[in-house]
Design an enzyme around this catalytic site. Structure first.
Site, PDB file in Angstrom:
ATOM      1  N   ARG A   1      36.765  30.987  44.225  1.00 45.96           N
ATOM      2  CA  ARG A   1      38.141  31.486  44.398  1.00 45.96           C
ATOM      3  C   ARG A   1      38.148  33.010  44.475  1.00 45.96           C
ATOM      4  NH1 ARG A   1      41.100  29.054  39.527  1.00 45.96           N
ATOM      5  NH2 ARG A   1      42.998  29.910  40.419  1.00 45.96           N
TER       6      ARG A   1
ATOM      7  N   ARG B   1      42.126  23.541  33.881  1.00 51.11           N
ATOM      8  CA  ARG B   1      42.247  23.178  35.295  1.00 51.11           C
ATOM      9  C   ARG B   1      40.865  22.988  35.918  1.00 51.11           C
ATOM     10  NH1 ARG B   1      46.073  27.769  37.789  1.00 51.11           N
ATOM     11  NH2 ARG B   1      44.587  27.475  39.481  1.00 51.11           N
TER      12      ARG B   1
ATOM     13  N   ARG C   1      48.691  35.065  50.390  1.00 55.92           N
ATOM     14  CA  ARG C   1      47.268  35.118  50.060  1.00 55.92           C
ATOM     15  C   ARG C   1      46.447  35.750  51.180  1.00 55.92           C
ATOM     16  NH1 ARG C   1      47.543  32.000  45.277  1.00 55.92           N
ATOM     17  NH2 ARG C   1      45.563  31.077  44.806  1.00 55.92           N
TER      18      ARG C   1
HETATM   19  P1  AMP Z   1      46.890  29.516  41.944  1.00 61.90           P
HETATM   20  O1  AMP Z   1      47.548  28.689  40.891  1.00 61.90           O
HETATM   21  O2  AMP Z   1      47.831  30.535  42.554  1.00 61.90           O
HETATM   22  O3  AMP Z   1      45.596  30.129  41.506  1.00 61.90           O
HETATM   23  O4  AMP Z   1      46.532  28.520  43.150  1.00 61.90           O
HETATM   24  C1  AMP Z   1      45.647  27.427  42.976  1.00 61.90           C
HETATM   25  C2  AMP Z   1      45.190  26.908  44.322  1.00 61.90           C
HETATM   26  O5  AMP Z   1      46.314  26.489  45.099  1.00 61.90           O
HETATM   27  C3  AMP Z   1      44.491  27.940  45.208  1.00 61.90           C
HETATM   28  O6  AMP Z   1      43.102  28.048  44.893  1.00 61.90           O
HETATM   29  C4  AMP Z   1      44.712  27.326  46.591  1.00 61.90           C
HETATM   30  O7  AMP Z   1      43.866  26.212  46.818  1.00 61.90           O
HETATM   31  C5  AMP Z   1      46.147  26.794  46.480  1.00 61.90           C
HETATM   32  N1  AMP Z   1      47.151  27.808  46.845  1.00 61.90           N
HETATM   33  C6  AMP Z   1      48.073  28.394  46.034  1.00 61.90           C
HETATM   34  N2  AMP Z   1      48.836  29.278  46.710  1.00 61.90           N
HETATM   35  C7  AMP Z   1      48.369  29.263  47.992  1.00 61.90           C
HETATM   36  C8  AMP Z   1      48.711  29.962  49.171  1.00 61.90           C
HETATM   37  N3  AMP Z   1      49.670  30.888  49.162  1.00 61.90           N
HETATM   38  N4  AMP Z   1      48.018  29.683  50.309  1.00 61.90           N
HETATM   39  C9  AMP Z   1      47.037  28.771  50.327  1.00 61.90           C
HETATM   40  N5  AMP Z   1      46.640  28.085  49.251  1.00 61.90           N
HETATM   41  C10 AMP Z   1      47.296  28.316  48.082  1.00 61.90           C
END
Ligand code: AMP
Length: 212
Positions: free
Chosen positions: A170, A159, A89
């Site tokens: 985000r 979610r 990220r």
């Molecule tokens: P996602 O399902 O990939 O949209 O991730 C949902 C949330 O999980 C994000 O908004 C972050 O809070 C956390 N998250 C997921 N992947 C990462 C990552 N690689 N680094 C930091 N936080 C993460």
């Protein structure tokens, strides 16, 4: 292993999770979504889950080392090709992925480009089946029965971090952190860009070509 490891990059709602699932069912790749792994920790109410819940609810990023450890504990590159979905990220995570997970294994990074206004519409209409992992969209991929998963019949959820205010945060976080990641893979000539604003089937056809 002839196929490279695949690193999917893109804003939340750019469609990378949906495409990852299709690639897994068609090609048998492993799928590692750090977001899914973190949500599983929250569902288990583990120590880690309790620590990350408020960060995730606010749409902020969890600590790099925490996510790296979770990632490493859930993948074994010896005989597998993985799709990395949601990691890296930021620039630091890109270097961590290379140094502690890939360690020179061939990899390709695919950037899913989508207009941000389109993303807000997509995410606020997104619904998830937590057990089967199916992803629906109230506009473009409706479940057959309202509020229920076609595959498992379980209740669909919206979610907490898919609500509009959090989505906007985000996206801000994404805009601030993605540039060094793109630069990292560009400098290694591993970056491919994909127009992900098109319908999912069209994007999938392009992805298949990239993989062959
Ligand atoms: P996602 O399902 O990939 O949209 O991730 C949902 C949330 O999980 C994000 O908004 C972050 O809070 C956390 N998250 C997921 N992947 C990462 C990552 N690689 N680094 C930091 N936080 C993460």
């Amino acid at each position: 292993m002839s196929k490279p490891q695949l690193i999917l990059l893109g804003a939340p709602g750019s469609g990378k999770g949906t495409q990852a699932k299709r690639l897994v069912s068609e090609f048998g790749f492993g799928h590692i979504s750090t977001g899914d792994l973190l949500r599983a920790e929250i569902a288990k109410a583990s120590e880690l889950g309790k620590k990350v819940k408020s960060i995730m609810d606010a749409g902020e990023l969890v600590n790099d080392q925490v996510v790296l450890e979770l990632l490493n504990a859930n993948c074994d590159l010896t005989n597998n090709v993985y799709i990395f979905d949601g990691f890296p990220r930021n620039g630091e995570q890109a270097a961590l992925l290379e140094d502690f997970v890939l360690k020179g294994t061939p990899a390709k990074a695919i950037y899913f480009k989508v207009d941000f206004e389109q993303i807000i519409e997509r995410i606020t209409n997104r619904r998830l089946a937590p057990k089967s992992g199916e992803i629906y969209n109230l506009l473009t991929r409706k479940p057959k029965v309202d509020g229920k998963c076609d595959v498992s019949g379980e209740d669909l959820i919206h979610r907490d971090d898919d609500k509009e205010e959090v989505v906007r945060n985000r996206l801000e976080v994404f805009k601030k952190t993605i540039e060094p990641v793109l630069e990292y893979y560009k400098s290694k000539t591993q970056l491919v860009e994909l127009d992900a604003s098109r319908p999912a089937d069209v994007v999938f056809e392009d992805l298949k070509k990239l993989i062959d």
